[in-house]
Write an enzyme that holds these catalytic residues in place. Structure first.
Site, PDB file in Angstrom:
ATOM      1  CG  HIS A 148      -0.429   0.208   2.518  1.00 36.10           C
ATOM      2  ND1 HIS A 148      -0.269  -0.808   3.427  1.00 36.10           N
ATOM      3  CD2 HIS A 148      -0.005   1.326   3.155  1.00 36.10           C
ATOM      4  CE1 HIS A 148       0.219  -0.332   4.555  1.00 36.10           C
ATOM      5  NE2 HIS A 148       0.397   0.976   4.416  1.00 36.10           N
ATOM      6  CG  ASP A 180      -0.214  -4.131   2.690  1.00 36.48           C
ATOM      7  OD1 ASP A 180       0.188  -3.546   1.653  1.00 36.48           O
ATOM      8  OD2 ASP A 180      -0.573  -3.507   3.708  1.00 36.48           O
ATOM      9  CB  SER A 263       2.960   1.904   6.085  1.00 35.61           C
ATOM     10  OG  SER A 263       1.717   1.794   6.707  1.00 35.61           O
TER      11      SER A 263
END
Length: 311
Positions: A148, A180, A263
């Site tokens: 992402h 992911d 992230s």
């Protein structure tokens, strides 16, 4: 990429949803209903299983955006990672595996020593529309991050910034929407400091950990905490604001502060070894930042996926 808020209750739905930690959270009004999940970090369930075959790509095509985890806020909106106390790869393109958890002197390193050793192995990733984090995993510049984070790239390259402030271009090598995860590689050659993978099956609840990344654009930030729980399951598809269908199992829960921008960054043990890739956080009410419930994809899953993407 832009992070969303996590754990912000919605008026007509009490079901939790997820939000990736790579995006900077937008304002979430306070509501009187049960909280929902938003991409930023992951929940609990079945142990990690071998990921399905991955797609390697030299020229990247459109990738569906993925949330970062449980009742989360995308932790990749801003990013950064840290290098760890690790063994160097026998070959430049080989992923490093940790063999012990002590320093060369046989003594356990202090948290400041761990942070100093890990920082050179973590980068900030700018896709042109969002910022996330990444972890260098090979000596020739392969970097592991969240799918992402790179999903919002305006092409097949992104910019990475090292802890020393220097920058370089990196090519997207491959992505895996199911887990992911994604791998990018620095363009132009060079020698880099990779972070060693620890065996995440040896991680225990209560272990001290450090989360390294670029929360809210603050590069090379380090926070500390413990492993709060193991084997959490994060269903990113529950976030209506994300197109991600990822369902991450075997995730590590930590109370180390993880915020939008984290992230793709590193979660390391006290030996400076990678035990997880920070992916999502749970948030509550109008609070967009960390409330002490963050999630990371386990290093065993991350290593397997990275090796497949690198071919």
């Amino acid at each position: 990429m832009s992070e969303q808020q996590g754990w912000a209750p919605k008026p007509d739905d009490a079901t939790p949803q997820h939000v990736p930690t790579n995006e900077v959270p937008a304002h979430v009004p306070h509501m009187q209903h049960p909280p929902q999940w938003y991409p930023s970090s992951p929940p609990s369930a079945t142990p990690v299983t071998a990921p399905a075959p991955l797609r390697r790509r030299r020229a990247v095509t459109t990738v569906a955006a993925v949330v970062a985890g449980v009742a989360l806020c995308a932790a990749s909106a801003l990013g950064g990672g840290y290098a760890a106390l690790e063994l160097r790869p026998p070959a430049a393109s080989t992923v490093v595996t940790a063999q012990n958890s002590s320093t060369s002197s046989g003594k356990t390193a202090s948290l400041s020593d761990v942070a100093a050793a890990v920082l050179p192995s973590v980068v900030s990733i700018n896709t042109g529309s969002a910022v996330g984090s990444g972890v260098i995993i090979t000596g020739d510049g392969a970097i592991l991050t969240n799918n992402h984070v790179v999903a919002t790239a305006r092409g097949t390259t992104v910019q990475v910034t090292f802890s020393n402030g220097k920058s370089a271009q990196a090519q997207i090598v491959g992505t895996d929407e199911d887990t992911d995860l994604a791998v990018i590689k620095i363009v132009g050659g060079g020698t880099y400091t990779p972070l060693a993978f620890a065996d995440s099956s040896s991680v225990h609840v209560g272990d001290t950990v450090l989360a390294v990344g670029s929360p809210l654009g603050l590069d090379a930030s380090v926070t500390s905490g413990i492993v709060s729980a193991l084997n959490r399951t994060i269903d990113e598809s529950s976030d209506t604001r994300s197109s991600s269908a990822a369902k991450i199992t075997g995730a590590i829960q930590t109370d180390a502060a993880i915020n939008p921008g984290n992230s793709g960054g590193a979660l390391v043990n006290t030996a400076g070894q990678l035990i997880g890739i920070n992916t999502a956080i749970a948030t509550s009410g109008s609070t967009a930042g960390s409330i002490g419930v963050g999630f990371a994809i386990s290093s065993n899953t991350a290593k397997t996926v990275a090796q497949q993407l690198l071919g």
